[in-house]
Design a protein around this motif. Sequence first.
Motif, PDB file in Angstrom:
ATOM      1  N   ARG A   1       0.822  -1.199   0.000  1.00 29.14           N
ATOM      2  CA  ARG A   1       0.000   0.000   0.000  1.00 29.14           C
ATOM      3  C   ARG A   1       0.863   1.258   0.000  1.00 29.14           C
ATOM      4  O   ARG A   1       0.385   2.326  -0.306  1.00 29.14           O
ATOM      5  CB  ARG A   1      -0.883   0.031   1.257  1.00 29.14           C
ATOM      6  N   THR A   2       2.122   1.122   0.384  1.00 29.86           N
ATOM      7  CA  THR A   2       2.953   2.308   0.568  1.00 29.86           C
ATOM      8  C   THR A   2       4.104   2.407  -0.423  1.00 29.86           C
ATOM      9  O   THR A   2       4.889   3.332  -0.344  1.00 29.86           O
ATOM     10  CB  THR A   2       3.540   2.319   1.988  1.00 29.86           C
ATOM     11  N   LEU A   3       4.219   1.465  -1.346  1.00 29.55           N
ATOM     12  CA  LEU A   3       5.351   1.467  -2.264  1.00 29.55           C
ATOM     13  C   LEU A   3       4.847   1.454  -3.707  1.00 29.55           C
ATOM     14  O   LEU A   3       4.638   0.389  -4.286  1.00 29.55           O
ATOM     15  CB  LEU A   3       6.233   0.246  -1.988  1.00 29.55           C
ATOM     16  N   PRO A   4       4.653   2.634  -4.312  1.00 33.42           N
ATOM     17  CA  PRO A   4       4.121   2.689  -5.675  1.00 33.42           C
ATOM     18  C   PRO A   4       5.030   1.995  -6.698  1.00 33.42           C
ATOM     19  O   PRO A   4       4.557   1.519  -7.717  1.00 33.42           O
ATOM     20  CB  PRO A   4       4.013   4.182  -5.983  1.00 33.42           C
ATOM     21  N   LEU A   5       6.324   1.917  -6.422  1.00 29.35           N
ATOM     22  CA  LEU A   5       7.257   1.272  -7.356  1.00 29.35           C
ATOM     23  C   LEU A   5       7.006  -0.224  -7.490  1.00 29.35           C
ATOM     24  O   LEU A   5       7.528  -0.863  -8.404  1.00 29.35           O
ATOM     25  CB  LEU A   5       8.702   1.499  -6.904  1.00 29.35           C
ATOM     26  N   SER A   6       6.206  -0.801  -6.594  1.00 29.57           N
ATOM     27  CA  SER A   6       5.970  -2.241  -6.643  1.00 29.57           C
ATOM     28  C   SER A   6       5.230  -2.667  -7.908  1.00 29.57           C
ATOM     29  O   SER A   6       5.235  -3.835  -8.260  1.00 29.57           O
ATOM     30  CB  SER A   6       5.209  -2.712  -5.408  1.00 29.57           C
ATOM     31  N   ASP A   7       4.625  -1.724  -8.603  1.00 32.64           N
ATOM     32  CA  ASP A   7       3.938  -2.051  -9.858  1.00 32.64           C
ATOM     33  C   ASP A   7       4.860  -1.941 -11.067  1.00 32.64           C
ATOM     34  O   ASP A   7       4.460  -2.297 -12.172  1.00 32.64           O
ATOM     35  CB  ASP A   7       2.725  -1.138 -10.057  1.00 32.64           C
ATOM     36  N   ALA A   8       6.081  -1.458 -10.869  1.00 35.45           N
ATOM     37  CA  ALA A   8       7.021  -1.324 -11.987  1.00 35.45           C
ATOM     38  C   ALA A   8       7.470  -2.699 -12.475  1.00 35.45           C
ATOM     39  O   ALA A   8       7.553  -3.660 -11.710  1.00 35.45           O
ATOM     40  CB  ALA A   8       8.232  -0.497 -11.550  1.00 35.45           C
ATOM     41  N   GLU A   9       7.780  -2.788 -13.772  1.00 37.43           N
ATOM     42  CA  GLU A   9       8.138  -4.072 -14.378  1.00 37.43           C
ATOM     43  C   GLU A   9       9.440  -4.649 -13.832  1.00 37.43           C
ATOM     44  O   GLU A   9       9.589  -5.854 -13.689  1.00 37.43           O
ATOM     45  CB  GLU A   9       8.244  -3.901 -15.892  1.00 37.43           C
ATOM     46  N   ASP A  10      10.409  -3.802 -13.500  1.00 33.43           N
ATOM     47  CA  ASP A  10      11.712  -4.297 -13.030  1.00 33.43           C
ATOM     48  C   ASP A  10      11.771  -4.476 -11.504  1.00 33.43           C
ATOM     49  O   ASP A  10      12.812  -4.785 -10.945  1.00 33.43           O
ATOM     50  CB  ASP A  10      12.836  -3.364 -13.485  1.00 33.43           C
ATOM     51  N   PHE A  11      10.643  -4.326 -10.826  1.00 36.81           N
ATOM     52  CA  PHE A  11      10.596  -4.479  -9.372  1.00 36.81           C
ATOM     53  C   PHE A  11      10.574  -5.959  -9.007  1.00 36.81           C
ATOM     54  O   PHE A  11       9.961  -6.769  -9.685  1.00 36.81           O
ATOM     55  CB  PHE A  11       9.347  -3.796  -8.810  1.00 36.81           C
ATOM     56  N   PHE A  12      11.279  -6.333  -7.943  1.00 35.83           N
ATOM     57  CA  PHE A  12      11.175  -7.699  -7.436  1.00 35.83           C
ATOM     58  C   PHE A  12      10.909  -7.646  -5.934  1.00 35.83           C
ATOM     59  O   PHE A  12      11.392  -6.764  -5.238  1.00 35.83           O
ATOM     60  CB  PHE A  12      12.434  -8.523  -7.743  1.00 35.83           C
ATOM     61  N   ALA A  13      10.118  -8.585  -5.497  1.00 32.45           N
ATOM     62  CA  ALA A  13       9.729  -8.627  -4.088  1.00 32.45           C
ATOM     63  C   ALA A  13      10.873  -9.154  -3.232  1.00 32.45           C
ATOM     64  O   ALA A  13      11.664  -9.981  -3.667  1.00 32.45           O
ATOM     65  CB  ALA A  13       8.513  -9.526  -3.920  1.00 32.45           C
ATOM     66  N   VAL A  14      10.955  -8.657  -2.025  1.00 37.53           N
ATOM     67  CA  VAL A  14      11.960  -9.121  -1.065  1.00 37.53           C
ATOM     68  C   VAL A  14      11.227  -9.777   0.096  1.00 37.53           C
ATOM     69  O   VAL A  14      10.104  -9.391   0.433  1.00 37.53           O
ATOM     70  CB  VAL A  14      12.840  -7.958  -0.561  1.00 37.53           C
ATOM     71  N   PRO A  15      11.830 -10.779   0.713  1.00 38.80           N
ATOM     72  CA  PRO A  15      11.135 -11.466   1.806  1.00 38.80           C
ATOM     73  C   PRO A  15      10.895 -10.555   3.002  1.00 38.80           C
ATOM     74  O   PRO A  15      11.745  -9.766   3.380  1.00 38.80           O
ATOM     75  CB  PRO A  15      12.083 -12.598   2.199  1.00 38.80           C
ATOM     76  N   LEU A  16       9.732 -10.707   3.592  1.00 36.36           N
ATOM     77  CA  LEU A  16       9.416 -10.022   4.841  1.00 36.36           C
ATOM     78  C   LEU A  16      10.212 -10.651   5.973  1.00 36.36           C
ATOM     79  O   LEU A  16      10.759  -9.970   6.827  1.00 36.36           O
ATOM     80  CB  LEU A  16       7.920 -10.140   5.141  1.00 36.36           C
ATOM     81  N   LEU A  17      10.287 -11.986   5.960  1.00 35.51           N
ATOM     82  CA  LEU A  17      10.962 -12.735   7.016  1.00 35.51           C
ATOM     83  C   LEU A  17      11.934 -13.724   6.393  1.00 35.51           C
ATOM     84  O   LEU A  17      11.592 -14.432   5.461  1.00 35.51           O
ATOM     85  CB  LEU A  17       9.936 -13.500   7.856  1.00 35.51           C
ATOM     86  N   SER A  18      13.125 -13.750   6.919  1.00 34.29           N
ATOM     87  CA  SER A  18      14.121 -14.734   6.511  1.00 34.29           C
ATOM     88  C   SER A  18      14.730 -15.313   7.786  1.00 34.29           C
ATOM     89  O   SER A  18      15.186 -14.578   8.653  1.00 34.29           O
ATOM     90  CB  SER A  18      15.196 -14.063   5.658  1.00 34.29           C
TER      91      SER A  18
END
Length: 172
Positions: free
Chosen positions: A105-122
């Motif tokens: 909800r707070t990261l508009p860049l998350s919709d960009a094509e070159d964006f990749f998700a990072v783990p919340l918990l590792s």
Amino acid sequence: VLCDQESVGPETDGVIQADVVIQDQASVVNRMAFDVFFAGLHVCLADTLKSVPEELLAFTVDYIQLNKPSNERSLHLTVHHIQLDDFGDQEYFLLGPLDSGFNSRTLPLSDAEDFFAVPLLSLTLQGDRSTNMFDSLHRAITLKTFGVALRPMEARVDVPRLLYVAARLKGW
């Protein structure tokens, strides 16, 4: 009993000594490898006793991975996203990561094509090869390293709404 058939020869005549079994179990576990991945899980709490069913809370977990490499005494767990929502509220979001990239909800860049998700918990557990990981005499686990990485989270607590949901649960 985990047993490596190569280490049990014909001279044992089907009888396995206890120390051989313990050593053999450690060998089998050490050589074992797995990589388990779950795309997600969604659990919804709904009040179906009403004439029109009402969704109260929903809990979502996305991209859960559990990995144990072969010939290593390590275990890795990653969770990319968790979220708790209250569907009885206009601002349904209650708890979740600040910027994991999933439903952010707070990261508009998350919709960009070159964006990749990072783990919340590792989470990483690593044992030492020179010692047993579980000491049955002292009932203790011996680890070389224990690593936890948790990214920032945000929470919105509506106390009256939570009391309402708790009262509904108590009535069930």
